[in-house]
Enzyme design. Structure first.
Site, PDB file in Angstrom:
ATOM      1  N   SER A   1      -6.593  12.629  16.705  1.00 41.37           N
ATOM      2  CA  SER A   1      -7.919  12.154  17.067  1.00 41.37           C
ATOM      3  C   SER A   1      -8.833  13.322  17.458  1.00 41.37           C
ATOM      4  O   SER A   1      -8.987  14.273  16.677  1.00 41.37           O
ATOM      5  CB  SER A   1      -7.769  11.111  18.175  1.00 41.37           C
ATOM      6  OG  SER A   1      -8.945  10.394  18.389  1.00 41.37           O
TER       7      SER A   1
ATOM      8  N   ASP B   1      -8.824   3.621   8.968  1.00 43.04           N
ATOM      9  CA  ASP B   1      -8.903   4.008  10.388  1.00 43.04           C
ATOM     10  C   ASP B   1     -10.328   3.788  10.887  1.00 43.04           C
ATOM     11  O   ASP B   1     -11.284   4.253  10.282  1.00 43.04           O
ATOM     12  CB  ASP B   1      -8.499   5.472  10.503  1.00 43.04           C
ATOM     13  CG  ASP B   1      -8.493   6.001  11.932  1.00 43.04           C
ATOM     14  OD1 ASP B   1      -8.915   5.284  12.850  1.00 43.04           O
ATOM     15  OD2 ASP B   1      -8.078   7.156  12.110  1.00 43.04           O
TER      16      ASP B   1
ATOM     17  N   HIS C   1      -4.869   4.090  14.009  1.00 41.60           N
ATOM     18  CA  HIS C   1      -5.354   5.399  14.437  1.00 41.60           C
ATOM     19  C   HIS C   1      -4.197   6.146  15.072  1.00 41.60           C
ATOM     20  O   HIS C   1      -3.631   5.703  16.066  1.00 41.60           O
ATOM     21  CB  HIS C   1      -6.491   5.205  15.434  1.00 41.60           C
ATOM     22  CG  HIS C   1      -7.095   6.476  15.932  1.00 41.60           C
ATOM     23  ND1 HIS C   1      -7.765   7.355  15.114  1.00 41.60           N
ATOM     24  CD2 HIS C   1      -7.146   7.028  17.186  1.00 41.60           C
ATOM     25  CE1 HIS C   1      -8.213   8.376  15.829  1.00 41.60           C
ATOM     26  NE2 HIS C   1      -7.845   8.197  17.089  1.00 41.60           N
TER      27      HIS C   1
END
Length: 535
Positions: free
Chosen positions: A212, A432, A461
């Site tokens: 991320s 995502d 994710h």
């Protein structure tokens, strides 16, 4: 990037959404200012039940790297030592955010990689500056998320004024409490901290594994310190060309699409949930519930904003869908308010740790790049998005709105284009929501020596070490030998997605699984990348 990653929604042209004047051009990487090497880390045992071999330590770094002899702050670090006879060095890991704690992530990664691979690395976690066990840990969000909050969708002047007062007060409180410290809460400083950790470990190069927002940290690290990177894994990739306002708007479309996917999944199991046999009907009941909660918050706690907060994590990880569907069914069909309170407490309630994470999230994003200072720009953009993607548009706007009033000046984002770093492997799911797919292709093109593995049809994710054997084999091979897939074009390899979940409870027991939701995702990568307020 956890809750509000930098994003670019597939197929969405942003030119019609945002004034070109608001798009901050990326700038060349600043020259890394040398600082005195930090002292070697004194490791002490800090094992947990799940990660008994974990060790902890501290690294002292400059608050301001342009003044390395000035004020110091302390970073909390963790380690799972290698056990193989031959080591491949350090594997530095980060879960994202900004604001995510990475201390126990070292244990998770060391435990979930194949044992023969993990044994070759010292897996190193850390709490970034301002976060968790690092000192000082910043928190100027005390009570900010106390429920119920004003309705996020400001259809009345009263709701608009109440939300504005809330975010302005937060920004003012941060400025009053932390003053000039805030201007050192930014991605570039965090990246320089990562190199200080490298020096404290007495190694010339690091291997890096980021999820991320951690992918943006990695890309910027590779730009500033390409000679110090041996191998780098970027999972669920931030689009570095939209830091951060534009990317957050694009995120709204992606999360709306995942909410529709959730509704379609619920409709598929109407025999369990009795919420309708079509996506449209299920969505209608979700929005009707939202309206009812404005009039009467569930348990006096879950109003419309908290209801949105509760269902947003389902856009990160579809393993939460059965719990969310069960709670919605219990409320709609049985008027069970406690079911909604249970899932809110599991997925969205913010404690002091969450307040700290949100403080750093705001401080870093507001400092990293330009945000519009004219509130009417936010209003116009958000209503425009809301017409097509209502699920998270205003919730997301308020989550970031303090940046319109933040007390520090903004920096320019880094151009991560890179022909010097020797090896990067990217993983990305096509659906995502937190870091939509186009960002991965952007990074694949910008970093010359990168390769991209795509989970086709996947919507979660954080996808490696998450149960997809195909993805995990590419990861293990890379960390073991440096081997990467390589074929013409942008995508170097593909893997099929993991199957969607199935319901956990029959209709007669609606609401019971909501009470188990506190355990949902625990012990998986989604404990780190799916909850709020991490990214």
């Amino acid at each position: 990037m956890g809750r509000r990653a930098a994003l670019a929604a597939a197929g969405i042209a942003l030119a019609g959404l945002i004034s070109p004047a608001l798009v901050s051009p990326a700038v060349a990487a600043p020259r890394a200012t040398p600082a005195a090497a930090p002292a070697p880390i004194a490791w002490t045992a800090c094992g947990t039940e799940n990660y008994p071999t974990l060790q902890c330590g501290k690294v002292q770094v400059p608050l301001d790297y342009s003044n390395p002899g000035g004020q110091k702050i302390t970073l909390a670090v963790s380690r799972v030592p290698h056990t193989a006879a031959k080591s491949q060095g350090v594997l530095l890991v980060n879960p994202g955010g900004p604001g995510g704690s990475g201390l126990t992530l070292a244990g998770f990664v060391a435990t979930n990689l194949p044992a023969a691979v993990a044994a070759q690395y010292d897996v190193i976690g850390f709490d970034p500056r301002g976060v968790g066990d690092s000192e000082p840990a910043l928190n100027c969000a005390e009570g900010l998320f106390n429920p119920p909050r004003p309705d996020s969708v400001p259809k009345t002047k009263a709701d608009m004024d109440a939300n504005l007062q809330r975010v302005k007060s937060f920004a003012k409180a941060c400025g009053a409490k932390y003053g000039s410290t805030l201007k050192y809460m930014d991605t570039i400083s965090a990246v320089k901290d990562m190199d200080s950790i490298r020096q404290a470990l007495s190694v010339k190069t690091i291997n890096y594994f980021g999820y991320s927002y951690g992918t943006y940290l990695g890309a910027v690290y590779a730009k500033l310190f390409p000679q110090n990177v041996r191998r780098m894994v970027l999972d669920s990739v931030v689009d570095p060309t939209g830091i951060w306002y534009e990317d957050n708007i694009a995120q709204d479309y992606a999360f709306d699409a995942r909410q529709k996917a959730f509704a379609a999944w619920v409709a598929k199991y109407d025999g369990t949930y009795h919420l309708g046999t079509t996506q449209k009907v299920v969505l209608g009941k979700w929005y009707a519930t939202r309206a009812a909660l404005k009039a009467k918050p569930a348990g006096g706690v879950v109003g419309p904003s908290e209801f949105e907060d509760t269902y947003i994590p389902g856009g990160y990880y579809n393993g939460y869908w059965p719990y969310l569907a069960d709670a919605l069914a219990a409320y709609v069909n049985q008027k069970d308010e406690q079911a909604l309170v249970d899932v809110f407490q599991a997925f969205a309630a913010i404690d002091a740790s969450g307040e700290n994470g949100f403080t750093i999230y705001s401080a870093v994003q507001c400092r990293d790049a330009h945000w519009p200072k004219n509130w009417s720009t936010w209003v116009d953009d958000t209503w425009r998005v809301y017409k097509k993607a209502p699920f998270m548009a205003w919730n997301n706007a308020w989550y970031n709105a303090a940046c319109a009033f933040w007390p520090t000046k903004s920096l320019q984002p880094i151009d991560v284009s890179n022909s010097k770093v020797q090896s990067v492997l990217i993983f990305q799911a096509t659906l995502d929501a937190a870091t939509p797919y186009p960002g991965a292709e952007v990074v694949r093109r910008k970093i010359k020596n990168s390769r991209l593995v795509v989970e086709v049809g996947g919507g979660n994710h954080g996808i490696t070490l998450g149960g997809n054997a195909c993805l995990d084999k590419y990861l293990a091979d890379y960390l073991s030998t440096g081997a990467r897939p390589d074929r013409p074009g942008t995508v170097d390899a593909t893997c099929a997605k993991v199957p969607d979940p199935v319901p956990l409870a029959p209709a007669a027991d609606a609401g019971t699984t909501a009470k188990q939701a506190l355990k949902a995702g625990r012990g998986t990568i989604h404990e780190y990348v799916a909850p709020r307020p991490v990214e």
